[in-house]
Design an enzyme around this catalytic site. Structure first.
Site, PDB file in Angstrom:
ATOM      1  N   ALA A   1       0.817  -1.371  -0.078  1.00 39.13           N
ATOM      2  CA  ALA A   1      -0.100   0.007   0.118  1.00 39.13           C
ATOM      3  C   ALA A   1       0.750   1.271   0.109  1.00 39.13           C
ATOM      4  CB  ALA A   1      -0.795   0.022   1.240  1.00 39.13           C
TER       5      ALA A   1
ATOM      6  N   GLU B   1      -0.537  -9.399  -0.865  1.00 36.80           N
ATOM      7  CA  GLU B   1      -2.089  -9.597  -0.404  1.00 36.80           C
ATOM      8  C   GLU B   1      -2.929  -9.563  -1.772  1.00 36.80           C
ATOM      9  OE1 GLU B   1      -1.785  -6.490   2.778  1.00 36.80           O
ATOM     10  OE2 GLU B   1      -2.840  -7.822   3.898  1.00 36.80           O
TER      11      GLU B   1
ATOM     12  N   GLU C   1       4.441  -5.279   7.353  1.00 33.13           N
ATOM     13  CA  GLU C   1       3.774  -4.294   7.887  1.00 33.13           C
ATOM     14  C   GLU C   1       4.109  -3.917   9.227  1.00 33.13           C
ATOM     15  OE1 GLU C   1       2.457  -6.528   6.058  1.00 33.13           O
ATOM     16  OE2 GLU C   1       0.690  -5.663   4.605  1.00 33.13           O
TER      17      GLU C   1
ATOM     18  N   GLY D   1       0.501  -5.039   0.971  1.00 34.02           N
ATOM     19  CA  GLY D   1      -0.480  -5.178   0.238  1.00 34.02           C
ATOM     20  C   GLY D   1      -0.329  -5.748  -1.274  1.00 34.02           C
TER      21      GLY D   1
HETATM   22  C1  HXC Z   1       4.927   4.338  -1.246  1.00 33.24           C
HETATM   23  C2  HXC Z   1       7.101   3.353  -2.230  1.00 33.24           C
HETATM   24  C3  HXC Z   1       6.407   1.836  -1.626  1.00 33.24           C
HETATM   25  C4  HXC Z   1       5.496   2.124  -0.917  1.00 33.24           C
HETATM   26  C5  HXC Z   1       8.656   1.914  -2.414  1.00 33.24           C
HETATM   27  N1  HXC Z   1       8.268   3.095  -2.589  1.00 33.24           N
HETATM   28  N2  HXC Z   1       7.648   1.248  -1.790  1.00 33.24           N
HETATM   29  N3  HXC Z   1       6.290   4.513  -1.955  1.00 33.24           N
HETATM   30  N4  HXC Z   1       4.568   3.269  -0.649  1.00 33.24           N
HETATM   31  N5  HXC Z   1       5.068   0.959  -0.262  1.00 33.24           N
HETATM   32  C6  HXC Z   1       8.944   4.268  -3.223  1.00 33.24           C
HETATM   33  C7  HXC Z   1      10.155   4.542  -2.533  1.00 33.24           C
HETATM   34  O1  HXC Z   1       9.428   5.626  -1.503  1.00 33.24           O
HETATM   35  C8  HXC Z   1      10.942   5.195  -3.605  1.00 33.24           C
HETATM   36  O2  HXC Z   1      10.560   6.404  -3.863  1.00 33.24           O
HETATM   37  C9  HXC Z   1      10.823   4.210  -4.688  1.00 33.24           C
HETATM   38  O3  HXC Z   1       9.571   3.646  -4.653  1.00 33.24           O
HETATM   39  C10 HXC Z   1      11.849   3.115  -4.966  1.00 33.24           C
HETATM   40  O4  HXC Z   1      11.988   2.728  -3.542  1.00 33.24           O
HETATM   41  P1  HXC Z   1      13.451   2.535  -2.973  1.00 33.24           P
HETATM   42  O5  HXC Z   1      13.099   2.316  -1.546  1.00 33.24           O
HETATM   43  O6  HXC Z   1      14.262   3.668  -3.102  1.00 33.24           O
HETATM   44  O7  HXC Z   1      13.826   1.206  -3.457  1.00 33.24           O
HETATM   45  P2  HXC Z   1      14.898  -0.029  -2.709  1.00 33.24           P
HETATM   46  O8  HXC Z   1      15.947   0.607  -1.835  1.00 33.24           O
HETATM   47  O9  HXC Z   1      15.480  -0.791  -3.937  1.00 33.24           O
HETATM   48  O10 HXC Z   1      14.090  -0.850  -1.734  1.00 33.24           O
HETATM   49  C11 HXC Z   1      12.873  -1.621  -2.457  1.00 33.24           C
HETATM   50  C12 HXC Z   1      11.906  -1.968  -1.126  1.00 33.24           C
HETATM   51  C13 HXC Z   1      11.329  -0.583  -0.406  1.00 33.24           C
HETATM   52  C14 HXC Z   1      12.505  -2.960  -0.224  1.00 33.24           C
HETATM   53  C15 HXC Z   1      10.745  -2.752  -1.900  1.00 33.24           C
HETATM   54  O11 HXC Z   1      11.022   0.461  -1.257  1.00 33.24           O
HETATM   55  C16 HXC Z   1      10.592  -1.140   0.741  1.00 33.24           C
HETATM   56  O12 HXC Z   1      10.766  -1.409   1.668  1.00 33.24           O
HETATM   57  N6  HXC Z   1       9.410  -0.455   0.537  1.00 33.24           N
HETATM   58  C17 HXC Z   1       8.171  -0.471   1.460  1.00 33.24           C
HETATM   59  C18 HXC Z   1       7.668  -1.910   1.527  1.00 33.24           C
HETATM   60  C19 HXC Z   1       6.692  -2.251   2.324  1.00 33.24           C
HETATM   61  O13 HXC Z   1       6.618  -1.921   3.631  1.00 33.24           O
HETATM   62  N7  HXC Z   1       5.305  -2.488   2.067  1.00 33.24           N
HETATM   63  C20 HXC Z   1       4.225  -2.505   2.959  1.00 33.24           C
HETATM   64  C21 HXC Z   1       3.436  -1.381   3.001  1.00 33.24           C
HETATM   65  S1  HXC Z   1       2.217  -1.212   4.344  1.00 33.24           S
HETATM   66  P3  HXC Z   1      11.444   7.711  -4.004  1.00 33.24           P
HETATM   67  O14 HXC Z   1      10.641   8.890  -4.454  1.00 33.24           O
HETATM   68  O15 HXC Z   1      12.288   7.906  -2.988  1.00 33.24           O
HETATM   69  O16 HXC Z   1      12.191   7.517  -5.149  1.00 33.24           O
HETATM   70  C22 HXC Z   1       1.139  -2.073   3.272  1.00 33.24           C
HETATM   71  C23 HXC Z   1      -0.112  -2.190   4.077  1.00 33.24           C
HETATM   72  C24 HXC Z   1      -1.447  -2.833   3.247  1.00 33.24           C
HETATM   73  O17 HXC Z   1       1.120  -2.856   2.202  1.00 33.24           O
HETATM   74  C25 HXC Z   1      -2.981  -2.598   3.964  1.00 33.24           C
HETATM   75  C26 HXC Z   1      -3.314  -1.478   4.116  1.00 33.24           C
HETATM   76  C27 HXC Z   1      -4.798  -1.351   4.425  1.00 33.24           C
END
Ligand code: HXC
Length: 265
Positions: A70, A118, A138, A115
């Site tokens: 998400a 999921e 998460e 997400g």
């Molecule tokens: C918004 C995101 C994002 C996310 C990545 N980006 N994941 N933006 N939401 N979930 C963006 C980064 O901010 C970055 O933007 C660009 O994508 C590239 O990501 P990087 O982090 O620079 O790449 P890298 O270092 O290769 O790392 C990749 C990664 C990391 C390991 C996938 O991005 C990461 O950990 N992402 C979050 C994963 C996560 O926690 N997902 C769960 C979310 S909560 P910029 O602008 O800086 O270039 C969820 C809840 C669901 O999903 C239920 C809700 C109701």
């Protein structure tokens, strides 16, 4: 700030295959509210065209991610009401995918996290390239899974593995995901993945569309139900397919030793 004109979700129908593409690569295809609404609309459109579509591929653009979760940037400073809105929207998309009569294959090439995993779990099958990674991170954000991870992940990988993944937030690679039963088939690269998914849909398309849709309906409806209830759902679905034109054709073709010519849906 978003300043895009190109749609972030595309629907391309190519013969009997529909391809839904999440195209927001600069955020690793993170599921913003707009992306979720567009996914919802795409699956409504596919379901309305059910007669011709025999299978759906769900893919992420950009080569680095299926979906990295998400949209975290929309979470800062928000409270439980926004959480509920996001969760309900994600669940609506999952329900649309499950209500789509044609099987949906999540084609994962890269990250499928939070997400994103999921969303893949709401599909009928997950196929993945070797360059993929799966996880429910998460808890690292102070959150719990909100698009069905606590519900569908334990059904697919078993409660113990699901707990381990959800409590640690650790990522697993494709090989481990195959062993866990999460990924049905692995491929060396994206081209092989998409070709393999299309081959599976071609096999599905040889079968009765009514029977495939009935089977999907029962599989979705029976998931997690007690045995007695699940069996009743199967009997209902079996009755529904029994005596259809497709059953008459399938059974007659078998007895006449010829290839069946099923309905178009
Ligand atoms: C918004 C995101 C994002 C996310 C990545 N980006 N994941 N933006 N939401 N979930 C963006 C980064 O901010 C970055 O933007 C660009 O994508 C590239 O990501 P990087 O982090 O620079 O790449 P890298 O270092 O290769 O790392 C990749 C990664 C990391 C390991 C996938 O991005 C990461 O950990 N992402 C979050 C994963 C996560 O926690 N997902 C769960 C979310 S909560 P910029 O602008 O800086 O270039 C969820 C809840 C669901 O999903 C239920 C809700 C109701």
């Amino acid at each position: 700030p978003e300043s895009e004109t190109a749609p972030e979700v595309r629907l391309d129908v190519d013969g009997d295959v529909a391809v839904v593409t999440i195209d927001r690569p600069r955020a690793l295809n993170a599921l913003s509210g707009d992306v979720l609404e567009a996914l919802d609309a795409a699956f409504v459109q596919i379901t309305d065209a059910a007669a011709s579509v025999r299978g759906v591929l769900l893919v992420g653009e950009g080569g680095r991610a299926f979906v990295a979760g998400a949209d975290i940037s929309a979470m800062q400073g928000r409270g439980p009401e926004e959480g509920e809105r996001m969760a309900r929207l994600g669940h609506r998309v999952a329900e649309r995918i499950e209500a789509c009569p044609a099987p949906v294959i999540a084609c994962v090439d890269g990250f499928a996290l939070g997400g994103g995993l999921e969303l893949a779990l709401a599909c009928d099958l997950i196929y993945a390239t070797d360059a993929s990674a799966f996880g429910q991170p998460e808890v690292r954000l102070g959150l719990i899974p909100g698009f069905g991870g606590t519900v569908r992940l334990p059904r697919v990988v078993g409660p113990a593995r699901a707990r381990e993944l959800i409590y640690t937030g650790r990522r697993i690679d494709t090989e481990e995901a195959v062993r866990a039963g999460l990924v049905a088939r692995r491929f060396p690269d994206r081209d092989a993945l998409l070709a393999g998914a299309r081959e599976t849909i071609a096999l599905i398309a040889q079968n009765s569309p009514v029977a495939v849709a009935d089977a999907k309906h029962v599989l979705v409806a029976a998931a997690g139900r007690p045995t007695g209830e699940a069996v009743e759902l199967e009997i209902d679905g079996f009755m529904h397919s029994f005596g259809t034109d497709d059953m008459r054709e399938g059974v007659t073709a078998f007895l006449e030793k010829r290839t069946p010519g099923f309905s178009r849906g």
